[in-house]
Design a protein around this motif. Sequence first.
Motif, PDB file in Angstrom:
ATOM      1  N   SER A  11       0.803  -1.225   0.000  1.00 47.76           N
ATOM      2  CA  SER A  11       0.000   0.000   0.000  1.00 47.76           C
ATOM      3  C   SER A  11       0.837   1.277   0.000  1.00 47.76           C
ATOM      4  CB  SER A  11      -0.927   0.013   1.233  1.00 47.76           C
ATOM      5  OG  SER A  11      -1.834  -1.068   1.172  1.00 47.76           O
ATOM      6  N   ALA A  12       2.140   1.144  -0.116  1.00 47.17           N
ATOM      7  CA  ALA A  12       2.978   2.351  -0.155  1.00 47.17           C
ATOM      8  C   ALA A  12       2.617   3.198  -1.378  1.00 47.17           C
ATOM      9  CB  ALA A  12       4.452   1.952  -0.199  1.00 47.17           C
ATOM     10  N   ASP A  13       2.648   4.496  -1.208  1.00 49.86           N
ATOM     11  CA  ASP A  13       2.285   5.421  -2.283  1.00 49.86           C
ATOM     12  C   ASP A  13       3.163   5.204  -3.511  1.00 49.86           C
ATOM     13  OD1 ASP A  13       2.822   8.377  -3.544  1.00 49.86           O
ATOM     14  OD2 ASP A  13       0.753   8.122  -2.851  1.00 49.86           O
ATOM     15  N   SER A  14       2.527   5.079  -4.678  1.00 52.17           N
ATOM     16  CA  SER A  14       3.273   4.812  -5.916  1.00 52.17           C
ATOM     17  C   SER A  14       4.220   5.959  -6.263  1.00 52.17           C
ATOM     18  CB  SER A  14       2.299   4.554  -7.073  1.00 52.17           C
ATOM     19  OG  SER A  14       1.442   5.674  -7.266  1.00 52.17           O
ATOM     20  N   GLY A  15       3.791   7.192  -5.952  1.00 51.94           N
ATOM     21  CA  GLY A  15       4.679   8.329  -6.204  1.00 51.94           C
ATOM     22  C   GLY A  15       5.937   8.263  -5.357  1.00 51.94           C
ATOM     23  N   LEU A  16       5.792   7.863  -4.111  1.00 53.18           N
ATOM     24  CA  LEU A  16       6.964   7.723  -3.256  1.00 53.18           C
ATOM     25  C   LEU A  16       7.852   6.565  -3.714  1.00 53.18           C
ATOM     26  CD1 LEU A  16       5.383   8.333   0.274  1.00 53.18           C
ATOM     27  CD2 LEU A  16       6.832   9.877  -1.058  1.00 53.18           C
ATOM     28  N   ARG A  17       7.235   5.520  -4.212  1.00 54.49           N
ATOM     29  CA  ARG A  17       8.032   4.417  -4.757  1.00 54.49           C
ATOM     30  C   ARG A  17       8.907   4.913  -5.913  1.00 54.49           C
ATOM     31  NH1 ARG A  17       6.442  -0.960  -3.621  1.00 54.49           N
ATOM     32  NH2 ARG A  17       4.555  -1.130  -2.342  1.00 54.49           N
ATOM     33  N   ASP A  18       8.289   5.695  -6.794  1.00 51.18           N
ATOM     34  CA  ASP A  18       9.047   6.230  -7.935  1.00 51.18           C
ATOM     35  C   ASP A  18      10.148   7.175  -7.459  1.00 51.18           C
ATOM     36  OD1 ASP A  18       7.378   4.820  -9.594  1.00 51.18           O
ATOM     37  OD2 ASP A  18       6.042   6.517 -10.011  1.00 51.18           O
ATOM     38  N   LEU A  19       9.858   7.958  -6.428  1.00 48.74           N
ATOM     39  CA  LEU A  19      10.850   8.875  -5.908  1.00 48.74           C
ATOM     40  C   LEU A  19      12.045   8.127  -5.321  1.00 48.74           C
ATOM     41  CD1 LEU A  19      11.571  11.841  -5.306  1.00 48.74           C
ATOM     42  CD2 LEU A  19      10.412  11.567  -3.085  1.00 48.74           C
ATOM     43  N   PHE A  20      11.786   7.074  -4.586  1.00 46.39           N
ATOM     44  CA  PHE A  20      12.868   6.268  -4.025  1.00 46.39           C
ATOM     45  C   PHE A  20      13.700   5.631  -5.137  1.00 46.39           C
ATOM     46  CE2 PHE A  20      11.020   7.010  -0.038  1.00 46.39           C
ATOM     47  CZ  PHE A  20      11.795   6.466   0.976  1.00 46.39           C
ATOM     48  N   ALA A  21      13.008   5.161  -6.198  1.00 41.86           N
ATOM     49  CA  ALA A  21      13.733   4.568  -7.323  1.00 41.86           C
ATOM     50  C   ALA A  21      14.565   5.625  -8.048  1.00 41.86           C
ATOM     51  CB  ALA A  21      12.739   3.915  -8.288  1.00 41.86           C
ATOM     52  N   LEU A  22      14.020   6.850  -8.162  1.00 45.57           N
ATOM     53  CA  LEU A  22      14.732   7.924  -8.847  1.00 45.57           C
ATOM     54  C   LEU A  22      16.036   8.266  -8.128  1.00 45.57           C
ATOM     55  CD1 LEU A  22      14.736  10.149 -11.058  1.00 45.57           C
ATOM     56  CD2 LEU A  22      13.464  11.592  -9.438  1.00 45.57           C
TER      57      LEU A  22
ATOM     58  N   LEU B 265      12.382   3.014   5.269  1.00 41.40           N
ATOM     59  CA  LEU B 265      11.848   4.370   5.211  1.00 41.40           C
ATOM     60  C   LEU B 265      10.502   4.481   4.502  1.00 41.40           C
ATOM     61  CD1 LEU B 265      15.164   6.248   4.337  1.00 41.40           C
ATOM     62  CD2 LEU B 265      14.095   5.983   6.581  1.00 41.40           C
ATOM     63  N   LEU B 266      10.147   3.493   3.703  1.00 40.13           N
ATOM     64  CA  LEU B 266       8.904   3.579   2.940  1.00 40.13           C
ATOM     65  C   LEU B 266       7.938   2.433   3.249  1.00 40.13           C
ATOM     66  CD1 LEU B 266       7.120   4.849   0.768  1.00 40.13           C
ATOM     67  CD2 LEU B 266       8.412   3.542  -0.951  1.00 40.13           C
ATOM     68  N   LEU B 267       8.382   1.213   3.032  1.00 39.06           N
ATOM     69  CA  LEU B 267       7.468   0.076   3.144  1.00 39.06           C
ATOM     70  C   LEU B 267       7.055  -0.208   4.586  1.00 39.06           C
ATOM     71  CD1 LEU B 267       9.041  -2.388   0.539  1.00 39.06           C
ATOM     72  CD2 LEU B 267       7.231  -0.692   0.221  1.00 39.06           C
ATOM     73  N   ALA B 268       8.034  -0.180   5.513  1.00 39.54           N
ATOM     74  CA  ALA B 268       7.696  -0.481   6.909  1.00 39.54           C
ATOM     75  C   ALA B 268       6.730   0.537   7.510  1.00 39.54           C
ATOM     76  CB  ALA B 268       8.975  -0.579   7.744  1.00 39.54           C
ATOM     77  N   PRO B 269       6.959   1.852   7.343  1.00 42.12           N
ATOM     78  CA  PRO B 269       5.956   2.805   7.860  1.00 42.12           C
ATOM     79  C   PRO B 269       4.586   2.651   7.210  1.00 42.12           C
ATOM     80  CG  PRO B 269       8.040   3.919   7.444  1.00 42.12           C
ATOM     81  CD  PRO B 269       8.168   2.548   6.855  1.00 42.12           C
ATOM     82  N   SER B 270       4.580   2.321   5.920  1.00 40.96           N
ATOM     83  CA  SER B 270       3.307   2.122   5.234  1.00 40.96           C
ATOM     84  C   SER B 270       2.568   0.902   5.776  1.00 40.96           C
ATOM     85  CB  SER B 270       3.554   1.955   3.732  1.00 40.96           C
ATOM     86  OG  SER B 270       2.363   1.596   3.063  1.00 40.96           O
ATOM     87  N   ALA B 271       3.319  -0.151   6.113  1.00 40.41           N
ATOM     88  CA  ALA B 271       2.703  -1.399   6.559  1.00 40.41           C
ATOM     89  C   ALA B 271       2.374  -1.401   8.044  1.00 40.41           C
ATOM     90  CB  ALA B 271       3.632  -2.576   6.236  1.00 40.41           C
ATOM     91  N   LEU B 272       2.979  -0.502   8.825  1.00 40.35           N
ATOM     92  CA  LEU B 272       2.833  -0.554  10.282  1.00 40.35           C
ATOM     93  C   LEU B 272       1.381  -0.498  10.751  1.00 40.35           C
ATOM     94  CD1 LEU B 272       4.230  -0.716  13.017  1.00 40.35           C
ATOM     95  CD2 LEU B 272       4.450   1.789  12.977  1.00 40.35           C
ATOM     96  N   PRO B 273       0.535   0.442  10.267  1.00 37.31           N
ATOM     97  CA  PRO B 273      -0.859   0.448  10.740  1.00 37.31           C
ATOM     98  C   PRO B 273      -1.597  -0.848  10.409  1.00 37.31           C
ATOM     99  CG  PRO B 273      -0.318   2.507   9.628  1.00 37.31           C
ATOM    100  CD  PRO B 273       0.807   1.563   9.357  1.00 37.31           C
ATOM    101  N   TYR B 274      -1.309  -1.419   9.244  1.00 38.96           N
ATOM    102  CA  TYR B 274      -1.945  -2.677   8.853  1.00 38.96           C
ATOM    103  C   TYR B 274      -1.464  -3.822   9.747  1.00 38.96           C
ATOM    104  CZ  TYR B 274      -3.277  -0.191   4.585  1.00 38.96           C
ATOM    105  OH  TYR B 274      -3.812   0.704   3.689  1.00 38.96           O
ATOM    106  N   PHE B 275      -0.162  -3.848  10.004  1.00 39.51           N
ATOM    107  CA  PHE B 275       0.398  -4.877  10.886  1.00 39.51           C
ATOM    108  C   PHE B 275      -0.221  -4.795  12.273  1.00 39.51           C
ATOM    109  CE2 PHE B 275       3.500  -5.402  14.341  1.00 39.51           C
ATOM    110  CZ  PHE B 275       3.650  -6.784  14.303  1.00 39.51           C
ATOM    111  N   LEU B 276      -0.350  -3.592  12.813  1.00 42.72           N
ATOM    112  CA  LEU B 276      -0.901  -3.428  14.154  1.00 42.72           C
ATOM    113  C   LEU B 276      -2.369  -3.836  14.199  1.00 42.72           C
ATOM    114  CD1 LEU B 276       0.804  -0.061  15.144  1.00 42.72           C
ATOM    115  CD2 LEU B 276       1.309  -2.337  16.059  1.00 42.72           C
ATOM    116  N   ALA B 277      -3.107  -3.575  13.123  1.00 46.32           N
ATOM    117  CA  ALA B 277      -4.497  -4.030  13.060  1.00 46.32           C
ATOM    118  C   ALA B 277      -4.568  -5.551  13.086  1.00 46.32           C
ATOM    119  CB  ALA B 277      -5.165  -3.481  11.797  1.00 46.32           C
TER     120      ALA B 277
END
Length: 263
Positions: free
Chosen positions: A147-158, A169-181
């Motif tokens: 669920s990480a933002d696609s724009g941020l994914r592109d920015l990290f790749a850039l 810095l991207l995937l873990a923070p994005s997944a944290l709320p889902y993991f906690l649920a």
Amino acid sequence: MSDRLAFRIGAPVLLGVLLLGAWEAWVRYAQVPAYLLPAPSAVASTIAAEWSQLAPAWWVTLKTMLVALAAAVVLGVTAAALFASSRLIETSLYPYAVILQVTPLVAVAPFIVIWVGWERIWLTQLVCAWIVAFFPILANTTVGLRSADSGLRDLFALYGASPWQRLRLLLAPSALPYFLAGLKVSANLALVGAVVAEFVIGSQVENPGLASTIFTSQLNTNTPLMFAALALISLTGIVTFFAMEWVSWLLLRRWHASAVGGG
């Protein structure tokens, strides 16, 4: 203490006190025999009187739940990372994870007892509790990693971010709320799995848990002790739920919409 927090705590506590009071009054008024329905006061006195028996049983059940939950977190997060990194792995293995979840534990537990063996009965209880706790963490964390933002994914790749930087810095923070649920669900499912496993095993164990105590008390028609063990199971589930709520709020309170301002 804020008014909102006081309300969230006070409302259910007040309702619980009223329900227990009504239960106590009805049992006394109708003179219901203790072997049919003990009063809350009788349950409380049984917990105090039988604490030397209930405390070790409570610890067995709690230990099974905690170890199973820890195993579910480690294996669930690891599997989710693999699923998120490869569609082929996810497509190949995810159906088996679903099968593991939807198969009734009561039907599977006797086979686990046979395969693991009576000499390793606690391992059997642990496996049963892990089975029901594993899938919510796997499913939620997998969704979060994707669920990480696609724009941020592109920015990290850039900027040529390394896989470790993307994960941290991207995937873990994005997944944290889902993991906690998923963790909130899995924590109490681990308790349910431990209890179900103890019921399947019955009293044939050297160190019985709370469910085994209920089973034995039923055979002896000791209803107050049954309710005392059930009360400890319920209290464990309630405390576990609010502990997971607190952990979730603690980790998300500064940045995620689900927790900001919710303390």
